[in-house]
Design an enzyme around this catalytic site. Structure first.
Site, mmCIF file in Angstrom:
data_model
loop_
_atom_site.group_PDB
_atom_site.id
_atom_site.type_symbol
_atom_site.label_atom_id
_atom_site.label_comp_id
_atom_site.label_asym_id
_atom_site.label_seq_id
_atom_site.Cartn_x
_atom_site.Cartn_y
_atom_site.Cartn_z
ATOM 1 N N GLU A 281 37.475 38.853 31.384
ATOM 2 C CA GLU A 281 36.746 40.121 31.477
ATOM 3 C C GLU A 281 35.666 40.224 30.395
ATOM 4 O OE1 GLU A 281 38.682 43.772 33.405
ATOM 5 O OE2 GLU A 281 38.783 44.170 31.261
ATOM 6 N N SER A 321 35.136 45.355 37.364
ATOM 7 C CA SER A 321 35.308 43.944 37.016
ATOM 8 C C SER A 321 35.980 43.261 38.199
ATOM 9 C CB SER A 321 36.211 43.840 35.780
ATOM 10 O OG SER A 321 36.746 42.545 35.694
ATOM 11 N N LYS A 360 52.031 49.031 41.002
ATOM 12 C CA LYS A 360 52.090 47.557 40.983
ATOM 13 C C LYS A 360 52.840 47.028 42.206
ATOM 14 C CE LYS A 360 50.010 46.625 37.060
ATOM 15 N NZ LYS A 360 48.767 45.835 37.056
ATOM 16 N N GLU A 363 50.097 46.913 44.633
ATOM 17 C CA GLU A 363 49.129 45.865 44.275
ATOM 18 C C GLU A 363 49.620 44.494 44.744
ATOM 19 O OE1 GLU A 363 48.835 44.710 40.057
ATOM 20 O OE2 GLU A 363 46.679 44.843 40.245
ATOM 21 N N CYS A 501 49.549 52.796 30.500
ATOM 22 C CA CYS A 501 50.797 52.298 31.112
ATOM 23 C C CYS A 501 52.055 52.838 30.450
ATOM 24 C CB CYS A 501 50.834 50.785 31.063
ATOM 25 S SG CYS A 501 49.661 50.090 32.182
HETATM 26 FE FE1 HC0 Z 1 50.000 47.868 32.446
HETATM 27 FE FE2 HC0 Z 1 48.676 45.777 32.631
HETATM 28 S S1 HC0 Z 1 48.711 47.090 30.796
HETATM 29 S S2 HC0 Z 1 48.283 47.604 33.931
HETATM 30 O O1 HC0 Z 1 49.483 49.446 32.109
HETATM 31 O O2 HC0 Z 1 45.872 45.266 32.246
HETATM 32 O O3 HC0 Z 1 51.698 48.601 34.679
HETATM 33 O O4 HC0 Z 1 52.349 47.841 30.596
HETATM 34 O O5 HC0 Z 1 51.380 45.355 32.985
HETATM 35 O O6 HC0 Z 1 48.811 44.041 35.051
HETATM 36 O O7 HC0 Z 1 49.130 43.474 30.876
HETATM 37 C C1 HC0 Z 1 51.122 48.375 33.818
HETATM 38 C C2 HC0 Z 1 51.460 47.951 31.301
HETATM 39 C C3 HC0 Z 1 50.489 46.045 32.797
HETATM 40 C C4 HC0 Z 1 48.730 44.650 34.125
HETATM 41 C C5 HC0 Z 1 48.988 44.281 31.573
HETATM 42 C C6 HC0 Z 1 46.933 45.457 32.452
#
Ligand code: HC0
Length: 567
Positions: A281, A321, A360, A363, A501
Site C-alpha cells: 500500500e 487502494s 470478514k 469478505e 478493529c
Molecule cells: Fe482488522 Fe486488519 S486490522 S481489518 O481491523 O488491515 O478485522 O484486528 O485483521 O485484514 O491486519 C479486523 C483487526 C484485521 C485485516 C489486519 C487490516
C-alpha cells in the site's frame, strides 16, 4: 438547579435528563432501549420514575430535570410497574422459556438476564407469546432471530445514527411490532455492510454472527487436512474479557498456546500480512503520488467500509487502494508460497482466521478472493471453542507464533486501532522517500478514538495531508466533504467500526468507549514491546519478496495481493 432524588438534595449546573442526574447521584436505574452512544428513545419504559405531583411515571431517559423536582427512583409504585414491564418484555418475546436461555449463544452477555435479576423477577405470570416472524439467515455474517428481539430499537438506531447505513427499520404497531429490513428482504439482500455493530448493540440473542465453529472443529479433526490459523491484531487485546479479565489485558502468547491446544497444525499471525499490506500500500501510494495517479488514496482493509463505498459512493472506487486486506493477503500467501515451501497441495491446506470482525466472514466469500481463506471465526466464537475444550486461556504458558508467517513488527500490531494503518504506512513511506532512518516512530497526531482526525505530515519538505476516519457515519461525512470540495487530502485511512478493529462487531460484548480506550492502550503497548517497529524491516517479509514476490507491485504481487471492486 436543585433537585431531590429519593429525598436527598442535589445541585446540578446543566440541564440533564433524569437518568444522567441520577447516575451522578450514584443510583442505578435499569435501562434497555437506552444506550450511551445513541439518541434516547424512551420506548421500553423500564427507567420510569415517580415525580412528586405527576400522576403518571415518567421515563428517566427522555425526561429533563427541572428546578425543585422531587424524584423517586425505586418507590413501591416504581418497583411494581418496572417488574410488570419486565414480565411483559420477557413474555412477549418468547424468552421466558428456560431452554432458550440455556442454549442462547449470547446468554453470557444478555442484558435481560441481568436486569431481571436486578429487578428481582422470580416468576413470569404472563404466558409466553412467540413471534411468528421467521429467522433471517440470508447474510454471510449476521443471523437475526426475531423471537428473541425485544424491539428496543438499539440496532436500528446504531445502524442509522452511528453507521449511517440505515438498513434496519421497525415495522407494524403495538404487539405486532418487529425489526426488519426493506420489504423483509433479509440482511443478505439489502445494503447491509456486515459490520456487526447491531450485534454489539443488541441486548439479547436476537442478533449474532453466523457461527462456523462446528465446521472448524470438523476440519481440525480431519487428518487429511493441514489446518493453519491466523489471528487478527485486535483479538489479542480483547479475548481475555470473555474469561472475566479486565479490558486491555494482552494475552498474545496465551492465545497462541490455546490455538495449539485446539489442534491447529500451525499458529500464524495476520500481523505478518499487515506488514505485507504496508509494503504494497505504501508503494501504491508513492507510485500514485509521483505519477499523478488518483488521490486521495483510501485504505482498503476494512470489508465493511469496502461494501459501504461500493453501495453508497461508487464514484470514489478508483480512490480505493487495490490491496487486499491482510486477512486475504495472508490466505493468498499461505496457499502458494508457504504451501509450496512445506510441500502441501493447496487443496489440502485450510486457512482459518480469528477476527474481531463479522464483515470478514463476508469478505472471505467475495468471488475476487478466490478462496484464500476457508473459515472466519470472531473473537467471541474462539472464546466459545476454548471454553468447550476446557482451555483456561488466562493461565496458559506463553508460546510463540510459528515461523515464517508468524514473524511480525510493532507497525503491524497497531493495525488493530484506528489510525494504525496510517501510522504504519507513514513509518515505511518516510524511509522510502528520504532514504533516511526515521528516529521518532510515534505519529501521535493520527492516534486516538475521535471519529475524524487530520494531520499534515512533513517528509523532507514534502507536506502530506492525511486523515483517519472510523465509523461509517464519519466516513459518510468525510466523503461528502471531499465531494463538495471542502477537503483535500493525499491519503485517508477508513475503518468501518468505531475505534477501528478493536471495536469490531465480533469483539466481546460490551464494547463501550471506556473499554475501547483500554484495548487501544494495549495495542500501543504491544507496538512498543517490539524491537522491530517498521514493516519493511520484517525479515520474513524481506525473505518473501526475495524468494517469491520479487518486489512490491510486481506481477506476482498483483496476481495474489491486489483486487478489484464492484460498482
Ligand atoms: Fe482488522 Fe486488519 S486490522 S481489518 O481491523 O488491515 O478485522 O484486528 O485483521 O485484514 O491486519 C479486523 C483487526 C484485521 C485485516 C489486519 C487490516
Amino acid at each position: 438547579m436543585k433537585v431531590k432524588i429519593n429525598n436527598k438534595e442535589y445541585e446540578f449546573q446543566e440541564e440533564l435528563s433524569i437518568l444522567d442526574a441520577v447516575k451522578k447521584a450514584h443510583i442505578i436505574i435499569p435501562t434497555l432501549c437506552y444506550s450511551e452512544k445513541l439518541k434516547p428513545f424512551g420506548s421500553c419504559r423500564l427507567c420510569s420514575v415517580e415525580i412528586k405531583g405527576e400522576r403518571t411515571l415518567k421515563p428517566a431517559c427522555v425526561t429533563k430535570i427541572s428546578n425543585g423536582m422531587e424524584i423517586y427512583t425505586h418507590s413501591e409504585k416504581v418497583r411494581k410497574v418496572r417488574s410488570t414491564i419486565m414480565e411483559l418484555i420477557i413474555a412477549s418475546h418468547g424468552i421466558s422459556c428456560n431452554l432458550n436461555c440455556l442454549t442462547c449463544p449470547k446468554s453470557s452477555s444478555c442484558e435481560i438476564k441481568v436486569i431481571a435479576e436486578e429487578i428481582g423477577i422470580m416468576e413470569v405470570r404472563i404466558p409466553t407469546i412467540s413471534s411468528k416472524i421467521p429467522e433471517d439467515r440470508s447474510s454471510y455474517s449476521i443471523v437475526r432471530e426475531p423471537q428473541k428481539c425485544i424491539v428496543c430499537d438499539r440496532c436500528v438506531r446504531k445502524c442509522a445514527e452511528v453507521q449511517s447505513v440505515n438498513i434496519l427499520t421497525i415495522a407494524n404497531r403495538g404487539p405486532d411490532t418487529y425489526v426488519t429490513t426493506f420489504l423483509d428482504k433479509g440482511m443478505g439482500n439489502v445494503d447491509c455492510v456486515n459490520c456487526g455493530q447491531c450485534v454489539i448493540e443488541c441486548p439479547t440473542g436476537a442478533l449474532h454472527e453466523v457461527y462456523q465453529t462446528d465446521q472448524v472443529w470438523n476440519v481440525i479433526s480431519d487428518n487429511s487436512k493441514y489446518v493453519i490459523v491466523q489471528t487478527a491484531p485486535a483479538v489479542r487485546v480483547a479475548i481475555a474479557e470473555e474469561f472475566g479479565a479486565e479490558p486491555g489485558r494482552i494475552v498474545t502468547k496465551q492465545l497462541v498456546a490455546g490455538l495449539r491446544l485446539l489442534g491447529f497444525d500451525k499458529v500464524f499471525d495476520t500481523n505478518f500480512a499487515a506488514d505485507l499490506t504496508i509494503m504494497e500500500e505504501a508503494s501504491e501510494f508513492l507510485e500514485r503520488f509521483k505519477n499523478g495517479g488518483k488521490l486521495p488514496l483510501f485504505t482498503s482493509c476494512s470489508p465493511g467500509w469496502i461494501k459501504f463505498i461500493e453501495h453508497n459512493y461508487p464514484e470514489f472506487l478508483d480512490n480505493l487502494s487495490t490491496c487486499k486486506s491482510p486477512q486475504q493477503m495472508f490466505g493468498a500467501i499461505a496457499k502458494t508460497y508457504y504451501a509450496d515451501k512445506i510441500g502441501i497441495p493447496r487443496e489440502d491446506m485450510i486457512v482459518v482466521s480469528i477476527m474481531p470482525c463479522t464483515a470478514k466472514k463476508y469478505e472471505r466469500v467475495r468471488p475476487e478472493m478466490k478462496g484464500d481463506v476457508d473459515y472466519v471465526l470472531t473473537t467471541r466464537e474462539l472464546a466459545k471453542m476454548f471454553k468447550l475444550a476446557g482451555i483456561d486461556l488466562l493461565n496458559l504458558p506463553s508460546e510463540e507464533y510459528d515461523e515464517p508467517l508468524g514473524i511480525t513488527t510493532g507497525a503491524a500490531a497497531i493495525f488493530g486501532a484506528t489510525g494504525g494503518v496510517m501510522e504504519a504506512a507513514l513509518r515505511t513511506a518516510y524511509e522510502v522517500i528520504t532514504g533516511k532512518n526515521l528516529e521518532r516512530l510515534d505519529f501521535e497526531s493520527v492516534r486516538g478514538i475521535e471519529g475524524i482526525k487530520e494531520a499534515v505530515i512533513e517528509i523532507d519538505g514534502l507536506k502530506l495531508n492525511v486523515a483517519v476516519v472510523n465509523g461509517l457515519g464519519n466516513a459518510r461525512k468525510m466523503l461528502d466533504m471531499i465531494k463538495n470540495g471542502e477537503k483535500d487530502y493525499h491519503f485517508i485511512e477508513f475503518m468501518a467500526c468505531p475505534g477501528g478493529c478493536i471495536g469490531g462487531g465480533g469483539q466481546p460484548i460490551p464494547t463501550t468507549k471506556e473499554i475501547l480506550s483500554k484495548r487501544m492502550k494495549a495495542i500501543y503497548e504491544i507496538d512498543k514491546s517490539f524491537e522491530i517497529r517498521k514493516s519493511h524491516e520484517n525479515p520474513a517479509i524481506q525473505a518473501l519478496y526475495k524468494e517469491f514476490l520479487g518486489e512490491p507491485l510486481s506481477e506476482k504481487s498483483h496476481e495474489l495481493l491486489h483486487t478489484t471492486y464492484i460498482a
